[in-house]
Design a protein around this motif. Structure first.
Motif, mmCIF file in Angstrom:
data_model
loop_
_atom_site.group_PDB
_atom_site.id
_atom_site.type_symbol
_atom_site.label_atom_id
_atom_site.label_comp_id
_atom_site.label_asym_id
_atom_site.label_seq_id
_atom_site.Cartn_x
_atom_site.Cartn_y
_atom_site.Cartn_z
ATOM 1 N N TYR A 19 0.936 -0.837 0.045
ATOM 2 C CA TYR A 19 -0.073 0.115 -0.266
ATOM 3 C C TYR A 19 1.344 1.467 -0.121
ATOM 4 N N SER A 20 2.624 0.903 0.306
ATOM 5 C CA SER A 20 2.588 1.995 0.036
ATOM 6 C C SER A 20 3.363 2.563 -1.509
ATOM 7 N N GLN A 21 3.448 4.129 -1.860
ATOM 8 C CA GLN A 21 3.874 3.991 -3.458
ATOM 9 C C GLN A 21 4.641 4.942 -3.353
ATOM 10 N N GLY A 22 5.462 5.324 -2.262
ATOM 11 C CA GLY A 22 7.300 5.313 -2.022
ATOM 12 C C GLY A 22 7.539 5.072 -0.973
ATOM 13 N N PHE A 23 9.279 4.874 -0.963
ATOM 14 C CA PHE A 23 9.454 4.428 0.885
ATOM 15 C C PHE A 23 10.585 6.063 0.668
ATOM 16 N N VAL A 24 10.428 6.196 1.862
ATOM 17 C CA VAL A 24 11.136 7.330 3.018
ATOM 18 C C VAL A 24 12.034 6.838 3.701
ATOM 19 N N VAL A 25 13.142 6.977 3.980
ATOM 20 C CA VAL A 25 13.566 6.216 5.069
ATOM 21 C C VAL A 25 14.950 6.858 5.312
ATOM 22 N N MET A 26 14.549 7.278 7.000
ATOM 23 C CA MET A 26 15.212 8.530 7.317
ATOM 24 C C MET A 26 16.363 7.157 8.631
ATOM 25 N N PRO A 27 17.582 8.052 8.928
ATOM 26 C CA PRO A 27 18.763 7.114 9.399
ATOM 27 C C PRO A 27 17.392 5.762 10.838
ATOM 28 N N GLY A 28 18.396 5.043 11.181
ATOM 29 C CA GLY A 28 18.024 3.543 11.641
ATOM 30 C C GLY A 28 18.132 2.762 11.877
ATOM 31 N N GLY A 29 18.129 1.834 13.082
ATOM 32 C CA GLY A 29 19.533 0.963 12.449
ATOM 33 C C GLY A 29 18.207 -0.890 11.932
ATOM 34 N N PHE A 30 18.606 -1.864 12.772
ATOM 35 C CA PHE A 30 18.661 -2.427 12.016
ATOM 36 C C PHE A 30 16.884 -3.192 11.107
ATOM 37 N N THR A 41 14.191 -0.615 9.960
ATOM 38 C CA THR A 41 15.170 0.364 9.582
ATOM 39 C C THR A 41 16.155 -0.311 7.705
ATOM 40 N N LEU A 42 16.669 -0.938 7.900
ATOM 41 C CA LEU A 42 17.631 -1.574 6.919
ATOM 42 C C LEU A 42 16.844 -3.215 6.436
ATOM 43 N N ASP A 43 16.120 -3.559 7.306
ATOM 44 C CA ASP A 43 15.213 -4.901 7.125
ATOM 45 C C ASP A 43 14.531 -4.252 5.760
ATOM 46 N N GLU A 44 13.514 -3.258 6.391
ATOM 47 C CA GLU A 44 12.037 -2.338 5.650
ATOM 48 C C GLU A 44 12.679 -2.231 3.872
ATOM 49 N N LEU A 45 14.333 -1.321 4.236
ATOM 50 C CA LEU A 45 14.922 -0.922 2.471
ATOM 51 C C LEU A 45 15.110 -2.770 1.691
ATOM 52 N N SER A 46 15.622 -3.271 2.402
ATOM 53 C CA SER A 46 16.489 -3.761 1.827
ATOM 54 C C SER A 46 14.959 -4.802 0.829
ATOM 55 N N GLU A 47 14.580 -4.948 1.808
ATOM 56 C CA GLU A 47 12.712 -5.778 1.494
ATOM 57 C C GLU A 47 12.357 -5.198 0.120
ATOM 58 N N ALA A 48 12.533 -3.734 0.020
ATOM 59 C CA ALA A 48 11.625 -2.998 -1.044
ATOM 60 C C ALA A 48 13.232 -3.136 -2.239
ATOM 61 N N LEU A 49 14.058 -2.784 -2.000
ATOM 62 C CA LEU A 49 15.450 -3.323 -2.755
ATOM 63 C C LEU A 49 15.130 -4.772 -3.716
ATOM 64 N N THR A 50 15.125 -5.735 -2.760
ATOM 65 C CA THR A 50 14.713 -6.883 -3.450
ATOM 66 C C THR A 50 13.397 -7.062 -4.396
ATOM 67 N N LEU A 51 12.854 -6.324 -3.704
ATOM 68 C CA LEU A 51 11.091 -7.012 -4.725
ATOM 69 C C LEU A 51 11.343 -6.338 -5.751
ATOM 70 N N ILE A 52 11.908 -4.716 -5.920
ATOM 71 C CA ILE A 52 11.994 -4.002 -7.176
ATOM 72 C C ILE A 52 12.972 -4.183 -8.185
ATOM 73 N N GLN A 53 14.525 -5.235 -7.519
ATOM 74 C CA GLN A 53 15.582 -5.653 -8.098
ATOM 75 C C GLN A 53 14.975 -6.854 -8.574
ATOM 76 N N THR A 54 13.841 -7.588 -8.274
ATOM 77 C CA THR A 54 13.739 -9.218 -8.862
ATOM 78 C C THR A 54 12.312 -8.789 -9.536
ATOM 79 N N ASN A 55 12.169 -7.999 -9.620
ATOM 80 C CA ASN A 55 10.656 -7.454 -10.574
ATOM 81 C C ASN A 55 9.376 -7.588 -10.106
ATOM 82 N N LYS A 56 9.416 -8.471 -8.788
ATOM 83 C CA LYS A 56 8.573 -8.751 -8.339
ATOM 84 C C LYS A 56 7.011 -7.945 -7.921
ATOM 85 N N ILE A 57 7.161 -6.777 -7.653
ATOM 86 C CA ILE A 57 6.987 -5.369 -7.291
ATOM 87 C C ILE A 57 7.247 -4.779 -8.525
#
Length: 235
Positions: free
Chosen positions: A142-153, A155-171
């Motif tokens: 349900y997000s049309q964009g991610f704004v990733v501020m400084p954070g810990g594990f 935050t990195l988890d959410e960032l990695s999830e989005a990058l992986t799904l876009i990289q692999t054309n799953k979304i």
């Protein structure tokens, strides 16, 4: 003889424990389904949103707290709602900037450092989850964009999830903004100096995100993307 009896007893106890685990797993399916159904029903009504991620540990007087609130307000001025994890810190700042200007949603989960009442989530949109993976599906779907501020594990988890799904054309591709070039510089150096150098990612993968240092640039990147592309649910 006694040793043989002890071994049989231990094996029996192990098997009983394993059987009980399997039974609990079967019932857990219904809890997971319940979270998905509840989340889908509520989130489907909110319209286009941007998620803001970041540390739960940053206080109200922190520079990045203030910036997250500013970014959220500017995002709502574009017509988007704001989704956060519903906790304190950057999450509270995101909901604070959105409340009164646009929809303010909190996808809450009970965690250390996040046991905090966030008063800036709109009534009816404070949605509670027990399972991380269900919560992450809601963020991505349900997000049309991610704004990733400084954070810990987390935050990195959410960032990695989005990058992986876009990289692999799953979304489909959507804008991902990393706020704070100094904060993210070490990770980006590792992306380029290790992952890219070893052939573990491609050069074009570094184009999946934009690094900015101001609220204006963060929101402008999202605006520029949707000046070109239509808004749609991700899957």
């Amino acid at each position: 003889m006694i040793e043989d009896d002890d071994k049989r007893l231990q094996e029996s106890l192990r098997q009983k424990t394993w059987d009980e685990t399997i039974t609990k797993d079967s019932w857990m399916v219904f809890r997971v389904m319940s979270e998905f159904v509840d989340g889908y029903e509520k989130m489907a009504k909110i319209g286009p949103c941007v998620s803001i991620f970041g540390s739960a540990r940053l206080k109200e007087d922190h520079y990045y707290y203030k910036m997250a609130s500013d970014i959220a307000q500017k995002i709502t001025e574009l017509g988007f709602g704001v989704i956060t994890g519903g906790g304190p810190g950057i999450m509270e700042a995101g909901n604070r900037g959105a409340q009164g200007n646009g929809k303010s949603i909190g996808l809450n989960i009970e965690l250390p450092f996040e046991q905090h009442f966030n008063p800036y989530v709109d009534k009816g949109y404070n949605i509670n989850f027990d399972y991380f993976f269900v919560r992450k599906v809601m963020f991505v779907k349900y997000s049309q964009g991610f704004v990733v501020m400084p954070g810990g594990f987390g935050t990195l988890d959410e960032l990695s999830e989005a990058l992986t799904l876009i990289q692999t054309n799953k979304i489909g591709k959507f804008p991902i903004v990393l706020v704070g070039s100094e904060f993210w510089s070490g990770l980006l150096d590792w992306f380029k100096g290790t992952l890219l150098k070893e052939g573990l990612i491609a050069e074009k993968d570094l184009e999946l995100f934009r690094v900015v240092d101001t609220a204006e640039d963060a929101v402008e990147h999202i605006k520029a993307f949707y000046d070109k592309y239509s808004v749609s649910v991700n899957f």
